[in-house]
Design an enzyme around this catalytic site. Structure first.
Site, PDB file in Angstrom:
ATOM      1  N   ASP A 350       0.835  -1.193   0.000  1.00  0.00           N
ATOM      2  CA  ASP A 350       0.000   0.000   0.000  1.00  0.00           C
ATOM      3  C   ASP A 350       0.877   1.254   0.000  1.00  0.00           C
ATOM      4  O   ASP A 350       1.848   1.333   0.767  1.00  0.00           O
ATOM      5  CB  ASP A 350      -0.882  -0.034   1.249  1.00  0.00           C
ATOM      6  CG  ASP A 350      -1.832   1.133   1.330  1.00  0.00           C
ATOM      7  OD1 ASP A 350      -2.648   1.273   0.403  1.00  0.00           O
ATOM      8  OD2 ASP A 350      -1.752   1.905   2.304  1.00  0.00           O
ATOM      9  N   GLU A 387       1.886  -0.388  -5.003  1.00  0.00           N
ATOM     10  CA  GLU A 387       0.983   0.714  -5.342  1.00  0.00           C
ATOM     11  C   GLU A 387       1.914   1.904  -5.463  1.00  0.00           C
ATOM     12  O   GLU A 387       2.371   2.462  -4.458  1.00  0.00           O
ATOM     13  CB  GLU A 387      -0.060   0.932  -4.246  1.00  0.00           C
ATOM     14  CG  GLU A 387      -1.076   2.000  -4.621  1.00  0.00           C
ATOM     15  CD  GLU A 387      -2.055   2.324  -3.496  1.00  0.00           C
ATOM     16  OE1 GLU A 387      -3.201   2.659  -3.808  1.00  0.00           O
ATOM     17  OE2 GLU A 387      -1.689   2.265  -2.318  1.00  0.00           O
TER      18      GLU A 387
END
Lengths: 705, 107
Positions: A350, A387
């Site tokens: 993330d 990401e």
């Protein structure tokens, strides 16, 4: 077994037999007759081991670790004859409280071990705790003796993966899921037959490390509903699976339940990828709680301004100081633990760009953490997916420091496919890059098409059904007056905002969903599907449902029945992708085939070999070719026609040698029968692509030949 | 925890009453070491077991491994549904044969 000297204590402290511990490994570990505890603090002045009986408010003993047990900055002690199963342990660390220098020690708090492998205290989802407790999240001892039999990580080549992104609770919490263990790891096991029938071979789980679903929890004054941290992008304990996601959480058996889930998924040929959040923690900023890191070594674990405030590159209050060597080691130890002990196949990071910032927030050209992960021997067969952006404005799709190992969520793929589908002009040129694995982003740096994780939707944003039903986000339920969530969705409601009875609009939406899947599953790279999109899951236009724990965000499995045609179409497309290696070619330099002589990838328009690249063009056809030795014919040729114009067009097809002919496998323009199994040979040399539709053809042996 | 032993046809039956956890599983272990020979099939009567902890499950699994390596059988009788559920979700269930009544054991 021969006895060892160190199986015996050297002294008694607080009524407990102890001896000097070992500083490695960090956390708690089993030693003969006892447990070894080891914890790090660079600025703490003393450390006390605090031991509780299961669930008791007050500890049964506090053992101040003698300073002569300290090695460097590590306090370590072995304690003998403890009840391993009923034990909960934590630490009190004394030291200065001088926030402007970065120190926030608080000896009144009992701190969670950053290496805790089992965490109890919040074993039931959403149950309000006693907020006054000195030790809310409690570390326990893991046995880590699961019997894996002969199963191991699957090591499926990345180009062959079809990823399914899911939320543990959201997947089966609804009664309509029909499972016995709703919203749990065990519930996922019950859905394995479904996942197999759909055909996906990798399950990517949104955060499963212990987090606080009640963080920032409040009642939405408009709806009266409780707002949660439902998604879980806010870690309390990096090494511990979330207890409230385990049906056996009340018995603290989440570790076994999670491992059994992985074992069952592996037996079904499905890899497990975890969404990991190393960019920040649940401790928030100076107003947040002190759970672990803040009280152990605030200025080591967090990026701080010169005045001692928290940098906020994550958009959530604090930023983990990932390129500090100590924190880097913790991240590496954590991923190694998940890979080795849980046999995890891959990780999605993330806001991974944060992991490439230095302790003052500047992007590093050669980030040591990313490099360490890329070259780690234990992680060497794990997929590493970034990401490739953060909330501080660093956007690195195409430039993420990859070290030949990292792949990326390709946000540009998502945006381009969405814009092409809704009929924006000037998209055809970029579409040509996206469907071949984005060579414009990845080829010059020597990366391959599977670097690109292709997706049209993910948990963050509209579901696919909402992408074709809403022009605007509808986030009132989030309690932020509609200010939250992305405004740039590239979505189109097909003629009415939200639910409608208009059959033409509904037919168009259904076709647009099918078009999106058709392009996604015929693009080179690694496709990812959001849970429930394959049968039309809606969140009623909410594009940021991170805080909603209700039927709005849970998969409604009744839709599988009402949208059976869509599900069957998607599963047919997935099987088609598995059958056609030319869609999965993982090199930008592939030479294509020699008989007939065709390139690996070529582009076409309504005349073959003549694509219309003009700004106004909304049509593109592409042909992928590859040798396919195991099958008849021995060449694999797939031709895709994507028409996002509002009118139908006749497409002439490239000529094939006389032993081959074109056959239609999918045509979203034919509402009643969008796919053919087996593909239907074409009598003519051209085909009509209806308005806003996608046709997928393949070369088959000709009837006469 | 209360442990007694009886016999049913070829089977040794060990009746357990109460909780099986870290504290009590060593008693169970000791009882079996002293009273049970693995030359005969063994059944644990679980009908009065109220709680089976993680450590208790591991004690049973070790017992099953011992019995298996002695070429014998191990069965669980009358296990309550909550315990069966925990065994199922944690993967322990697949290692055991369960019966509802002692009379269901093979002759």
């Amino acid at each position: 077994m021969a006895q060892r000297i160190d199986q015996y204590p050297t002294e008694v402290i607080g009524g407990f037999s102890v001896r000097q511990g070992s500083p490695m490994p960090f956390g708690v570990s089993h030693v003969p007759n006892g447990l070894n505890f080891s914890v790090y603090t660079s600025a703490g002045t003393s450390c006390t081991l605090v031991l509780f009986d299961s669930g008791q408010e007050f500890p049964f003993v506090e053992i101040k670790i003698p300073d002569y047990y300290r090695i460097g900055n590590v306090y370590c002690i072995t304690v003998f004859n403890l009840d391993v199963e009923g034990l909960e342990y934590g630490f009190r660390v004394d030291g200065p409280f001088v926030p402007e220098r970065g120190d926030r020690f608080d000896v009144t708090r009992v701190l969670l071990d950053p290496y805790a492998r089992v965490i109890s205290g919040r074993n039931q989802w959403g149950k309000l705790p006693n907020w006054e407790q000195i030790y809310p999240y409690r570390a326990r001892v893991s046995l880590d003796d699961f019997d894996w039999g002969t199963t191991r990580p699957l090591e499926i080549p990345p180009e062959d993966l079809i990823i399914y992104e899911a939320h543990v609770r959201g997947l089966t919490q609804s009664e309509s899921s029909g499972v016995k263990y709703n919203g749990t790891y065990a519930g996922i096991v019950e859905k394995i037959p479904y996942l197999k029938s759909l055909g996906i071979n990798a399950l990517e789980l949104m955060p499963v490390s212990e987090f606080d679903e009640l963080e920032n929890s409040r009642i939405n004054p408009d709806t009266g509903e409780r707002i949660y941290n439902y998604w879980g992008y806010s870690t309390v304990g990096f090494f511990a699976p979330k207890a409230a996601y385990a049906a056996s959480g009340n018995s603290n058996m989440q570790v076994d339940e999670f491992k059994r889930m992985v074992k069952c998924l592996h037996e079904a040929g499905i890899e497990v990828i975890l969404d990991v959040v190393f960019n920040h923690t649940a401790e928030g900023n100076e107003h947040g709680p002190t759970l672990a890191f803040k009280g152990l070594d605030n200025k080591v674990y967090y990026m701080l301004t010169p005045e001692g405030y928290y940098f906020n590159f994550s958009g959530t209050g604090n930023t983990l100081n990932c390129n500090n060597p100590v924190v880097r080691a913790l991240v590496l130890d954590c991923l190694r633990y998940w890979a080795a002990e849980y046999k995890i196949d891959g990780f999605r990071f993330d806001l991974a760009s944060i992991l490439g910032r230095d302790p003052w927030g500047f992007p590093l050209s050669n980030p040591p953490l990313l490099e360490a992960l890329a070259f780690d021997p234990i992680l060497s067969s794990c997929k590493l997916i970034a990401e490739a952006w953060d909330a501080g404005g660093l956007y690195q799709v195409g430039s993420f420091p990859a070290f030949g190992r990292w792949s990326e969520w390709n946000g540009k793929y998502r945006d381009c496919i969405r814009r092409f589908l809704k009929g924006d002009q000037d998209q055809v040129g970029e579409l040509a890059q996206r469907i071949q694995g984005s060579p414009d982003l990845y080829q010059t740096s020597g990366r391959s098409p599977s670097t690109s994780i292709n997706f049209v939707t993910c948990h963050d944003g509209f579901t696919l059904a909402d992408m074709v039903a809403y022009n605007y986000k509808h986030n009132d339920a989030n309690g932020e007056a509609g200010h939250d969530g992305c405004d740039n969705n590239f979505s189109w409601n097909c003629g009415a905002e939200g639910p409608t009875d208009n059959p033409e609009i509904l037919a168009l939406r259904s076709r647009q969903i099918m078009n999106a899947f058709a392009i996604l599953l015929t693009s080179r790279g690694t496709p990812m599907i959001l849970m429930g999109d394959e049968f039309g899951r809606t969140q009623l236009g909410n594009n940021n449902a991170y805080c909603i724990d209700s039927p709005l965000t849970w998969v409604d499995w009744d839709l599988l029945t009402s949208h059976q045609h869509l599900y069957k179409y998607v599963s047919a497309l997935i099987k088609f992708r598995h059958q056609h290696p030319c869609l999965r070619t993982n090199s930008f330099d592939d030479k294509g085939i020699s008989v007939p002589a065709l390139p690996s990838c070529s582009f076409h328009g309504n005349e073959p070999w003549n694509p219309d690249w003009s700004i106004g063009s909304r049509q593109l056809a592409w042909m992928f070719c590859r040798d396919h030795e195991q099958s008849q014919p021995t060449v694999d040729i797939v031709y895709v026609i994507a028409n996002s114009a509002h009118y139908a067009t006749q497409f002439a097809l490239p000529r094939l040698p006389c032993n081959l002919q074109w056959a239609v496998a999918f045509n979203t323009g034919i509402q009643d029968q969008p796919y053919n199994n087996p593909p239907v040979p074409l009598a003519s040399s051209d085909v009509l692509a209806g308005e806003r539709s996608v046709i997928i053809l393949q070369a088959v042996p000709s009837v006469s030949g | 925890m209360l442990i007694t032993k009886s016999q049913y046809t070829l089977w040794d039956i060990v009746h357990i009453e109460g909780k099986i956890d870290t504290k009590t599983s060593s008693f169970l272990q000791e009882f079996i070491d002293n009273e049970v020979e693995f030359s005969r099939p063994l059944a644990l009567d679980m009908s009065l077991v109220t709680f089976l902890s993680s450590a208790g499950l591991r004690a049973l699994l070790l017992l099953s491994r011992r019995s298996h390596s002695a070429g014998s059988q191990l069965a669980l009788i009358g296990t309550n549904q909550n315990i069966v559920d925990t065994m199922e979700v944690t993967g322990f269930l697949e290692y055991f044969t369960l019966y509802s009544e002692i009379e269901d054991l093979s002759h």
